[in-house]
Design a protein around this motif. Structure first.
Motif, PDB file in Angstrom:
ATOM      1  N   ARG A 114       2.787  -2.930   6.113  1.00  0.00           N
ATOM      2  CA  ARG A 114       2.825  -3.758   4.856  1.00  0.00           C
ATOM      3  C   ARG A 114       1.291  -4.021   4.579  1.00  0.00           C
ATOM      4  O   ARG A 114       0.549  -4.004   5.405  1.00  0.00           O
ATOM      5  CB  ARG A 114       3.540  -4.925   4.778  1.00  0.00           C
ATOM      6  CG  ARG A 114       3.277  -5.969   5.858  1.00  0.00           C
ATOM      7  CD  ARG A 114       4.236  -6.985   5.690  1.00  0.00           C
ATOM      8  NE  ARG A 114       4.108  -8.082   6.650  1.00  0.00           N
ATOM      9  CZ  ARG A 114       4.474  -9.138   6.745  1.00  0.00           C
ATOM     10  NH1 ARG A 114       5.756  -9.525   6.308  1.00  0.00           N
ATOM     11  NH2 ARG A 114       3.989 -10.078   8.014  1.00  0.00           N
ATOM     12  N   GLN A 115       0.989  -4.144   3.232  1.00  0.00           N
ATOM     13  CA  GLN A 115      -0.558  -4.514   2.826  1.00  0.00           C
ATOM     14  C   GLN A 115      -0.427  -5.447   1.832  1.00  0.00           C
ATOM     15  O   GLN A 115       0.201  -5.263   0.787  1.00  0.00           O
ATOM     16  CB  GLN A 115      -1.135  -3.313   2.840  1.00  0.00           C
ATOM     17  CG  GLN A 115      -2.880  -3.333   2.319  1.00  0.00           C
ATOM     18  CD  GLN A 115      -3.672  -2.173   2.355  1.00  0.00           C
ATOM     19  OE1 GLN A 115      -2.916  -1.233   2.030  1.00  0.00           O
ATOM     20  NE2 GLN A 115      -4.832  -2.305   2.682  1.00  0.00           N
TER      21      GLN A 115
ATOM     22  N   ARG B  40      -3.633  -3.128   6.160  1.00  0.00           N
ATOM     23  CA  ARG B  40      -2.448  -2.680   6.406  1.00  0.00           C
ATOM     24  C   ARG B  40      -1.952  -3.046   7.823  1.00  0.00           C
ATOM     25  O   ARG B  40      -2.820  -2.900   8.686  1.00  0.00           O
ATOM     26  CB  ARG B  40      -2.522  -1.146   6.229  1.00  0.00           C
ATOM     27  CG  ARG B  40      -0.895  -0.461   6.332  1.00  0.00           C
ATOM     28  CD  ARG B  40      -1.022   0.717   5.554  1.00  0.00           C
ATOM     29  NE  ARG B  40      -1.294   1.062   4.216  1.00  0.00           N
ATOM     30  CZ  ARG B  40      -1.216   2.040   3.460  1.00  0.00           C
ATOM     31  NH1 ARG B  40      -0.584   3.113   4.101  1.00  0.00           N
ATOM     32  NH2 ARG B  40      -1.586   2.198   2.424  1.00  0.00           N
TER      33      ARG B  40
ATOM     34  N   TYR C  20       5.093  -0.080   3.374  1.00  0.00           N
ATOM     35  CA  TYR C  20       4.973   1.484   3.386  1.00  0.00           C
ATOM     36  C   TYR C  20       5.791   1.998   4.623  1.00  0.00           C
ATOM     37  O   TYR C  20       5.763   1.410   5.656  1.00  0.00           O
ATOM     38  CB  TYR C  20       3.551   1.903   3.653  1.00  0.00           C
ATOM     39  CG  TYR C  20       2.632   1.674   2.506  1.00  0.00           C
ATOM     40  CD1 TYR C  20       1.903   0.287   2.277  1.00  0.00           C
ATOM     41  CD2 TYR C  20       2.456   2.541   1.530  1.00  0.00           C
ATOM     42  CE1 TYR C  20       1.202   0.129   1.088  1.00  0.00           C
ATOM     43  CE2 TYR C  20       1.527   2.226   0.268  1.00  0.00           C
ATOM     44  CZ  TYR C  20       0.906   1.189   0.240  1.00  0.00           C
ATOM     45  OH  TYR C  20       0.084   0.642  -0.569  1.00  0.00           O
TER      46      TYR C  20
ATOM     47  N   ALA D 243      -1.802   2.317  12.128  1.00  0.00           N
ATOM     48  CA  ALA D 243      -1.439   2.919  11.198  1.00  0.00           C
ATOM     49  C   ALA D 243      -2.150   4.253  11.239  1.00  0.00           C
ATOM     50  O   ALA D 243      -1.534   5.269  10.721  1.00  0.00           O
ATOM     51  CB  ALA D 243      -2.027   2.253   9.823  1.00  0.00           C
TER      52      ALA D 243
ATOM     53  N   GLY E 259       5.092   3.701  -1.102  1.00  0.00           N
ATOM     54  CA  GLY E 259       5.014   2.263  -1.361  1.00  0.00           C
ATOM     55  C   GLY E 259       5.875   1.606  -1.988  1.00  0.00           C
ATOM     56  O   GLY E 259       6.351   2.208  -3.067  1.00  0.00           O
TER      57      GLY E 259
END
Length: 123
Positions: A38-39, A45, A93, A107, A116
Motif C-alpha cells: 500500500r502507498q 510503498r 497494490y 517491493a 491499484g
C-alpha cells in the motif's frame, strides 16, 4: 502477458471491513509469491501481506486485522481487512514475483504489479 487486476476498494468508516481481490492472468498464483502493498499520499510503498508456498506473512501493523488468502481455482488472491483504521487509507497494490522468503517484504523483489485500488477509511 501477465495481468493483475485489483478490485474491492472503497470508502468506509473506521471499524468496517473490506475484502480486496487480485485476479491474475498469465501466471498461476500458486507458483509465485503474491503480495499486497500500500502507498499513502506522500509516503513510500509499504509491505502489507504476502503468500508464498503454503505460508502467509503480514506486517505487524495489520496482524490480527488483515488476512491474505488464495483461491487457486479462481487464480485469485484476497486481502480481508477488518477493523479498519484511518491510517489504513492508501492505494493498495497487488504484486507477483519470483520472490524468496527473505525478500518478500521488499517491493523491488516483485516482477508484476496491478493498477491499484483506493481504500479510504474515514474516522
Amino acid at each position: 502477458q501477465v495481468q493483475l487486476v485489483e478490485s474491492g476498494g472503497g470508502l468506509v468508516r473506521a471499524g468496517d471491513s473490506l475484502r480486496l481481490s487480485c485476479a491474475a492472468s498469465g501466471l498461476t498464483v500458486n507458483n509465485y509469491g503474491m503480495g499486497w502493498f500500500r502507498q499513502a499520499p506522500g509516503k513510500e510503498r509499504e509491505f502489507v501481506a504476502a503468500y508464498k508456498g503454503g505460508s502467509t506473512y503480514h506486517t505487524d501493523s495489520v496482524k490480527g486485522r488483515f488476512t491474505i488468502s488464495r483461491d487457486n481455482a479462481k487464480n485469485t488472491v484476497y486481502l480481508q481487512m477488518n477493523a479498519l483504521k484511518s491510517e489504513d487509507t492508501a492505494v493498495y497494490y497487488c504484486a507477483a514475483g519470483r520472490v524468496i522468503t527473505s525478500t518478500l517484504r521488499t517491493a523491488s523483489s516483485y516482477n508484476w504489479w496491478g493498477q491499484g485500488t483506493q481504500v479510504t477509511v474515514s474516522s
